[in-house]
Design an enzyme around this catalytic site. Structure first.
Site, PDB file in Angstrom:
ATOM      1  N   THR A 341       0.604  -1.207   0.082  1.00  0.00           N
ATOM      2  CA  THR A 341      -0.169  -0.095  -0.146  1.00  0.00           C
ATOM      3  C   THR A 341       1.092   1.207  -0.106  1.00  0.00           C
ATOM      4  OG1 THR A 341      -1.870  -1.361   1.269  1.00  0.00           O
ATOM      5  CG2 THR A 341      -2.030   1.084   1.173  1.00  0.00           C
ATOM      6  N   THR A 359      -3.460   0.792  -3.059  1.00  0.00           N
ATOM      7  CA  THR A 359      -2.961  -0.614  -2.837  1.00  0.00           C
ATOM      8  C   THR A 359      -3.110  -1.519  -3.791  1.00  0.00           C
ATOM      9  OG1 THR A 359      -2.961  -2.304  -0.971  1.00  0.00           O
ATOM     10  CG2 THR A 359      -5.159  -1.226  -1.499  1.00  0.00           C
ATOM     11  N   GLU A 378      -5.817  -8.453  -3.134  1.00  0.00           N
ATOM     12  CA  GLU A 378      -6.647  -7.435  -1.953  1.00  0.00           C
ATOM     13  C   GLU A 378      -7.465  -8.867  -1.422  1.00  0.00           C
ATOM     14  OE1 GLU A 378      -5.876  -4.462  -0.462  1.00  0.00           O
ATOM     15  OE2 GLU A 378      -5.702  -4.299  -2.571  1.00  0.00           O
ATOM     16  N   GLY A 427       0.810   0.010   4.783  1.00  0.00           N
ATOM     17  CA  GLY A 427       1.413  -1.134   5.897  1.00  0.00           C
ATOM     18  C   GLY A 427       0.348  -2.157   6.485  1.00  0.00           C
TER      19      GLY A 427
HETATM   20  N1  GLY Z   1      -4.707  -4.213   1.745  1.00  0.00           N
HETATM   21  C1  GLY Z   1      -4.325  -3.295   3.023  1.00  0.00           C
HETATM   22  C2  GLY Z   1      -5.485  -2.808   3.523  1.00  0.00           C
HETATM   23  O1  GLY Z   1      -6.638  -2.551   2.627  1.00  0.00           O
HETATM   24  O2  GLY Z   1      -5.682  -2.645   4.800  1.00  0.00           O
END
Ligand code: GLY
Length: 521
Positions: A341, A359, A378, A427
């Protein structure tokens, strides 16, 4: 002013602002450039959440471009023989790839708040992708770490030397396929990712993987970004506004600030034992609620208002003692760690602002490339199990659903609804602790954005208390253990950017743990 995780992305945004563009125009240019020069973190193949501050109206627009699970996704798709797939098998698979939403989000926000033509926002990123850029220290480090990215033929041709070794700091990279795709998006918009050859190539790549996913052209065609209401609450003399579900970020940050307010951390200094202990305890409570309640509100009613209500927060605060850790709060359903991200902060000449966290999830996402960009992973942000003790768990996989996120784009306003600051981080689940501490640093300790971002981090996600291996923070480990904390001293990835009002102007900061910068006129 623009703050982002790579200087070329900052320059691309500033160039747009100098041409008279709005904060949203600049966000499009910054995102496109990050996809070229920081491909490990975000891009055309990913999703994100964007907050827009309208200086004239004092209003906030919230744009949700979170990825969705395809219609063929099932609650147990990350399981084999009743057990979760090993993390790296789940990430580098067709199963993890969600329908991307970042470009559709930007297109929607640009339609509402853009000043320059959409096609004019791609110039510098297309040029950089064609002419080349030097590999940054962090891109080189991730190429050396994520070894299987080299298994993708397109990635191998772009990011690896002729002898197959990963490109090193300063090596030149060109990505003509990405330049071609951006040219098409510049002229045709986000539909390039919904039908036609790029969409077909995405589907073929996901379905052709050794662990195939079900992504179909109908999933891509059906994608729509969502406009949401900002989640706002008081902290001392300010109003803090963040991202509602499907992100857990806004709820967790308002809960933690509400839990901490009566302890008045302005009495402490950064790294003081009391502050470190209290921040960790607030984190435990917020993460217990996150695991239990936060889900995609289109599928499961999330009691958002109740979770941030002063009465509920006061009740939860009774669990916090200054002398003893409360320990773990309830059992957290198993899930994969979240990574990756990037966060973009922008303020334009009219005082309009953007907080955009974007991200592809893990570094290099699903480790698969199509048309010059990387496919996200994701869907590993979903829980790996569907039920526990006979009850469905929050954040289980369901077709069409958005996985729970921790992304926390945040604005702080004063009581007259003037923007005080904009902040957010990268992160995974640690985004929440990063953003909270940046807020405490700037609001309670009155630090500049850069000084607040430089502080060593303390994170508790309802488990061990993590102390960043930086400065004198690790010296608190023994004292915390005496209070009952299990302590881990560790490296911290970070990824914050922030911009704060200073007099008639602004000052910015970028996380020293990344390659970023903050620049303005
Ligand atoms: N992939 C990181 C978040 O969506 O929290």
């Amino acid at each position: 002013m623009v703050a982002a995780a790579h200087p070329l992305a900052v320059d691309a945004g500033l160039d747009v602002l100098r041409r008279g563009g709005s904060a949203i125009d600049a966000a499009v240019a910054v995102q496109m450039m990050l996809g070229v020069v920081e491909p490990q973190s975000s891009g055309i193949g990913g999703g994100g959440f964007l907050l827009y501050y309208d200086a004239k109206a004092g209003g906030i627009g919230v744009y949700d471009g979170r990825e969705t699970a395809p219609a063929g996704a099932t609650p147990t798709m990350f399981q084999r023989d009743g057990k979760p797939l090993p993390f790296f098998d789940a990430v580098a698979s067709g199963l993890s790839v969600g329908v991307p939403g970042a470009v559709a989000l930007l297109e929607m926000a640009h339609r509402e708040h853009g000043k320059l033509p959409w096609a004019d926002l791609f110039t510098s990123s297309i040029k950089t992708a064609r002419q080349g850029f030097a590999v940054s220290p962090r891109l080189a480090a991730w190429l050396a770490t994520i070894k299987h990215f080299a298994d993708d033929p397109e990635a191998r041709a772009i990011y690896y030397r002729d002898d197959g070794s990963p490109r090193k700091i300063g090596d030149q990279v060109t990505n003509a396929a990405l330049a071609d795709t951006m040219e098409r998006i510049a002229s045709e918009g986000s539909r390039v990712l919904r039908d036609g050859p790029v969409a077909e190539a995405m589907v073929a790549r996901v379905r052709g993987n050794v662990r195939p996913g079900t992504l179909a052209l109908t999933d891509l065609a059906a994608y729509k970004p969502v406009k949401r209401e900002p989640l706002c609450g008081p902290y001392k003399v300010w109003v803090v506004c963040g991202m509602p579900p499907p992100s857990s970020g806004g709820i967790a940050i308002l809960q933690m600030l509400g839990l901490l307010e009566p302890f008045d951390l302005s009495k402490d200094k950064p790294n003081d034992l009391r502050a470190v202990h209290l921040i960790a305890e607030a984190g435990r409570l917020a993460f217990a609620d996150r695991a239990r309640y936060v889900d995609d509100p289109a599928f499961v009613p999330v009691p958002t208002k109740a979770l941030v209500s002063p009465a509920y927060i006061a009740q939860r605060r009774k669990l916090i003692s200054e002398d003893r850790s409360m320990g773990e709060q309830g059992r957290v359903p198993p899930g994969y760690p979240e990574h990756g991200t990037t966060h973009i902060s922008i303020v334009d000449r009219d005082g309009n602002a953007v907080a955009f966290t974007t991200t592809i999830e893990a570094p290099f996402g699903a480790e698969m490339m199509v048309a010059g960009f990387i496919l996200n992973n994701e869907l590993t942000d979903f829980s790996t199990v569907a039920e526990r003790d006979g009850l469905p768990v929050a954040n289980r996989v369901e077709p069409g659903k958005r996985p729970r996120s921790s992304m926390s784009p945040t604005f702080v306003l004063d009581r007259d609804r003037r923007l005080v600051l904009t902040v957010g981080s990268a992160g995974g689940a640690r985004i929440i602790g990063d953003t909270l501490q940046a807020l405490i640093g700037m609001l309670d300790w009155n630090l500049s954005p850069q000084d607040a971002l430089d502080l060593p981090r303390v994170i508790n996600m309802n488990g061990p208390t993590e102390l960043e291996d930086k400065g004198d923070l690790p010296e608190q480990a023994d004292a915390l253990r005496k209070l009952g904390h299990q302590v881990q001293v560790r490296r911290h990835e970070g990824g914050l950017t922030a911009i704060r009002r200073k007099g008639d102007g602004w000052e910015g900061g970028a996380d020293p743990r990344r390659d970023g910068a903050a620049k303005g006129d």
